[in-house]
Write an enzyme that holds these catalytic residues in place. Structure first.
Site, PDB file in Angstrom:
ATOM      1  CD  GLU B  49      -1.870  -2.338   1.376  1.00 36.14           C
ATOM      2  OE1 GLU B  49      -0.489  -2.251   1.913  1.00 36.14           O
ATOM      3  OE2 GLU B  49      -2.752  -3.377   1.922  1.00 36.14           O
ATOM      4  CG  PHE B 111      -8.686  -9.790  12.409  1.00 32.20           C
ATOM      5  CD1 PHE B 111      -7.536  -9.868  12.814  1.00 32.20           C
ATOM      6  CD2 PHE B 111      -9.180  -9.744  11.016  1.00 32.20           C
ATOM      7  CE1 PHE B 111      -6.852 -10.375  11.596  1.00 32.20           C
ATOM      8  CE2 PHE B 111      -8.052 -10.279   9.856  1.00 32.20           C
ATOM      9  CZ  PHE B 111      -7.384 -10.007  10.647  1.00 32.20           C
ATOM     10  CD  GLN B 112      -6.901  -7.326   8.728  1.00 32.27           C
ATOM     11  OE1 GLN B 112      -7.708  -7.412   6.931  1.00 32.27           O
ATOM     12  NE2 GLN B 112      -5.620  -7.815   8.495  1.00 32.27           N
ATOM     13  CE  LYS B 161     -17.113  -6.978   5.335  1.00 36.30           C
ATOM     14  NZ  LYS B 161     -16.563  -8.299   5.638  1.00 36.30           N
ATOM     15  CG  MET B 470      22.176  12.225   2.147  1.00 35.55           C
ATOM     16  SD  MET B 470      23.269  13.282   1.384  1.00 35.55           S
ATOM     17  CE  MET B 470      21.997  13.493   0.037  1.00 35.55           C
TER      18      MET B 470
END
Lengths: 159, 564
Positions: B49, B111-112, B161, B470
């Site tokens: 993502e 969950f999640q 949802k 760097m």
């Protein structure tokens, strides 16, 4: 701020906000992450349904308060934001104080401008509505002479 | 119609053509509608993502349109966060959509579940959680409107949802009375600015990313040519003014061109457009352009006086303001040749154009020399973050805006490849090159699968030195060479990596091979990786050490008394 004299002053910022979920959280998160110097925060419903008024007491230079207002105005839920020097507005704070009920306590509290709200089983509850400075002085005075059990302050409100 | 259908319909209403995302449990209702949909919305299935968010950024940066990315609840949405933060720092218009657990489960540590409203609050222009399906259309409209207007930026939408599953029974508006599109500007201030600019002995124009958003290249060119004033840019402002133009003095800042840094330090009037006086641009703030009176054209009121007090702030759209300014200035007479001649001379004296360095191992500057040869005005060059990024920013000249795509404010390693993918999706006719470091590329290289499957062509040039270069160069410059945790080793073999994804890989070890390798890669049918082994200990010079005054720039090519 770059340049300019840095004078600490107190300013009142008055917001009109859309009364939506999380608006206070957005404002306080912004204040925290930008490190603005806030002394108090006071909020409630405004004239129109769905709008809230929020009063913030800010200390810093005029440049600081301008930057704070500019940043806070960017929040989508803030409808308007204006700042005033504390001298230019009416300020009031509400103090509720619970004291041990001993001889002379009621007279003293009343002499300081307090209003008796409740008296019960050895305690008295008083209400003070005054300028923030006077509220500070009243608290100090009561602490000096009596047993202060608890205090609740509303934060500075202004118009 | 259910919420998911309404959501999809609203995206199309807002002219969303591409979305970069990954489905997940709570987004199944939305993805089910997408499956059945024939409205033409093209969803590109990404592999992470974060990359999806950078693709949305690249898409937005090159096209000026709003980019869209999607992740599911919990980890899908938290993975979007780096891209959202990057978009926030560089004012990139994206809408990031995160799934959320059902409203009845929010706050129950389901969950999640992740509190994405809290997490994205400080890194978005605004965020919405849609609990009421009747508000979907209004929220989506508002999200795209807010992302693209005034100072652009990311907007996050949290989509539970059950909001997707419930029926839409009506239409309810979100209250946007706190958001107004800035219109007009102070014409008196423009007159004042014209007077100040024309009274200047040592004027310089400095443009930033805001000038890109304002699409004001034409007006800027007119202003510079009428007044004969040199134009410098920040990294985000590269290309707004054609860098090959005789009046372009180049990028300023920590790794800027010394003539640009010098001109700004010595200026008496600094005319700035859409830039925010970032520390990488100003160096030590109180010694930045110490004698300059500042004219600041800016769309965001909170940027005015934030870091540097402006003598003449002008709040407004840069294109409108410059149009007016050109009209005002045309009526006045002014030519300042002495200062201009001095800057022209400095530009000539500061020779960094001789980059055809053929020593072995390959010098990064040679890579820039060959790169400049293969890009035309319309080539899009994205970069990761690190030494390669500063090499491109310093050496490569861009003729047009929206062609140099780089993570400026947040400095996000791994930005280049996915941003280049997004850029290619938005502008399929343009060549898109991602110049990257080995360390930076490895942070998002799983997207090699995305480009293969979706047949998207990005030419990756990896400046491979086996180091987090760097940071290593700062160790060498400022920490007596104590190279702490920066050695990567030459792992993996990027040619074989490309082959593993059925893509073309080319390894380059000698300076003489670079040109042909670039041509071969650009002629290739699809994405390729040109793995260029470069000198391990090259240091990007010049540099202003962090926190130092811009007058303390160091580098081999700068004479000691340059800034005196």
């Amino acid at each position: 701020m770059n340049g300019g004299a840095w004078v600490m002053e107190k300013y009142i910022i008055k917001f009109l906000a859309v009364n939506s979920r999380g608006v206070i959280a957005r404002l306080s998160a912004l204040i925290a992450r930008k490190g603005f110097n806030i002394e108090s925060f006071c909020a409630g419903h405004h004239i129109k349904d769905g709008e809230s008024s929020i009063v913030i007491t800010f200390s810093g230079s005029e440049g600081d308060v301008q930057q704070a207002v500019a940043q806070m105005s960017k929040l989508i839920n803030i409808i308007s934001a204006e700042y005033y020097h504390e001298k230019d507005v009416v300020q009031r704070e509400l103090l509720l104080v619970k004291l041990k009920n001993v001889s002379g306590v009621k007279e003293k509290a009343q002499a300081l401008g307090g209003r008796l709200m409740k008296e019960y089983s050895g305690f008295v509850d008083f209400e003070f509505v005054d300028k923030p400075n006077s509220i500070e002085k009243n608290v100090a005075e009561l602490k000096k002479n009596f047993t202060v059990i608890d205090i609740s302050r509303s934060g500075n409100n202004a118009i | 119609m259910n919420g998911a259908q309404q959501f999809l319909k609203s995206l199309r209403k807002n002219k969303v053509e591409h979305a970069f995302g990954i489905p997940g449990g709570v987004l199944i209702p939305f993805y089910d509608e997408l499956y059945k949909d024939n409205s033409g919305l093209k969803h590109i299935l990404v592999r992470h993502e974060q990359a999806g968010a950078h693709m949305a950024e690249g898409y937005a940066k090159v096209s000026g349109k709003v980019g869209t990315c999607i992740g599911t609840s919990g980890p899908g949405a938290t993975n979007l966060v780096t891209g959202i933060a990057d978009a926030f720092m560089d004012s990139v218009p994206i809408v990031a959509i995160g799934g959320q657990v059902a409203t009845s489960l929010i706050g129950k540590d389901a969950f999640q579940e992740a509190d994405m409203m809290g997490i994205t609050n400080p890194i978005t222009k605004h965020n919405f959680q849609i609990r009421n399906p009747n508000k979907i259309e209004s929220v989506v409209d508002a999200a795209y409107f807010i992302a693209s207007t005034n100072r652009p930026g990311p907007v996050y939408i949290d989509l539970p949802k059950d909001t997707q599953q419930k029926d839409v029974t009506g239409s309810e508006k979100v209250n946007l009375s706190g958001y107004k599109v800035l219109e007009g500007f102070d014409k008196e201030a423009v007159k004042e600015a014209a007077k100040l600019l024309l009274s200047a002995q040592r004027p310089v124009i400095l443009v930033g990313g805001g000038a890109v958003h304002a699409n004001c290249s034409q007006e800027l060119k007119q202003l510079a040519e009428i007044c004969m004033i040199m134009v410098a840019s920040t990294s985000q402002g590269k290309g707004v003014f054609d860098e090959r133009h005789p009046l372009s003095i180049g990028m300023t800042g920590m790794h800027g061109k010394p003539p640009a840094v010098f001109a700004i330090q010595k200026s008496d009037v600094l005319f700035t457009i859409g830039m925010r006086f970032d520390d990488r641009v100003t160096g030590q703030l109180n010694s930045f352009a110490p004698e300059a009176k500042v004219i600041h054209i800016e769309i965001d009121p909170s940027e005015i006086h934030k870091n540097r007090t402006a003598n003449i702030p002008i709040l407004g759209d840069a294109k409108d303001v410059l149009t007016e300014l050109v009209i005002v200035i045309k009526k006045m007479q002014w030519k300042n040749t002495a200062w201009l001649d001095k800057l022209k001379l400095l530009k000539k004296e500061y020779q960094d154009d001789n980059l055809d360095i053929n020593t072995e191992p390959i010098d990064p500057r040679k890579l820039m020399f060959e790169l400049q040869k293969v890009i035309d005005d319309d080539t899009i060059v994205a970069t990761g973050v690190g030494e390669h990024q500063m090499d491109v920013a310093h050496f490569i000249k861009f003729a047009k805006p929206r062609k140099f795509i780089t993570s400026g404010g947040l400095g996000t390693m791994g930005f280049g490849f996915p941003a280049a993918i997004g850029a290619k999706v938005a502008m399929p006719k343009n060549d898109v090159i991602n110049v990257d470091g080995d360390g930076s590329f490895m942070m998002t290289m799983q997207e090699l699968a995305t480009v293969k499957v979706n047949d998207i062509k990005v030419t990756n040039i990896i400046m491979n030195n086996g180091y987090l270069g760097m940071v290593r160069s700062w160790h060498d410059l400022f920490y007596e060479g104590r190279r702490s945790q920066v050695h990567l080793g030459k792992i993996p073999d990027f040619e074989k990596l490309a082959n593993a994804f059925s893509l073309e890989g080319i390894t380059v070890e000698r300076p003489s091979e670079i040109g042909d390798a670039f041509k071969r890669a650009l002629a290739s049918d699809g994405t390729s990786i040109v793995n260029v082994h470069v000198k391990e200990d090259a240091i990007v010079l010049p540099i202003v050490p962090a926190g130092a005054s811009n007058s303390k720039m160091i580098g081999d090519m700068i004479p000691k008394d340059y800034f005196e």
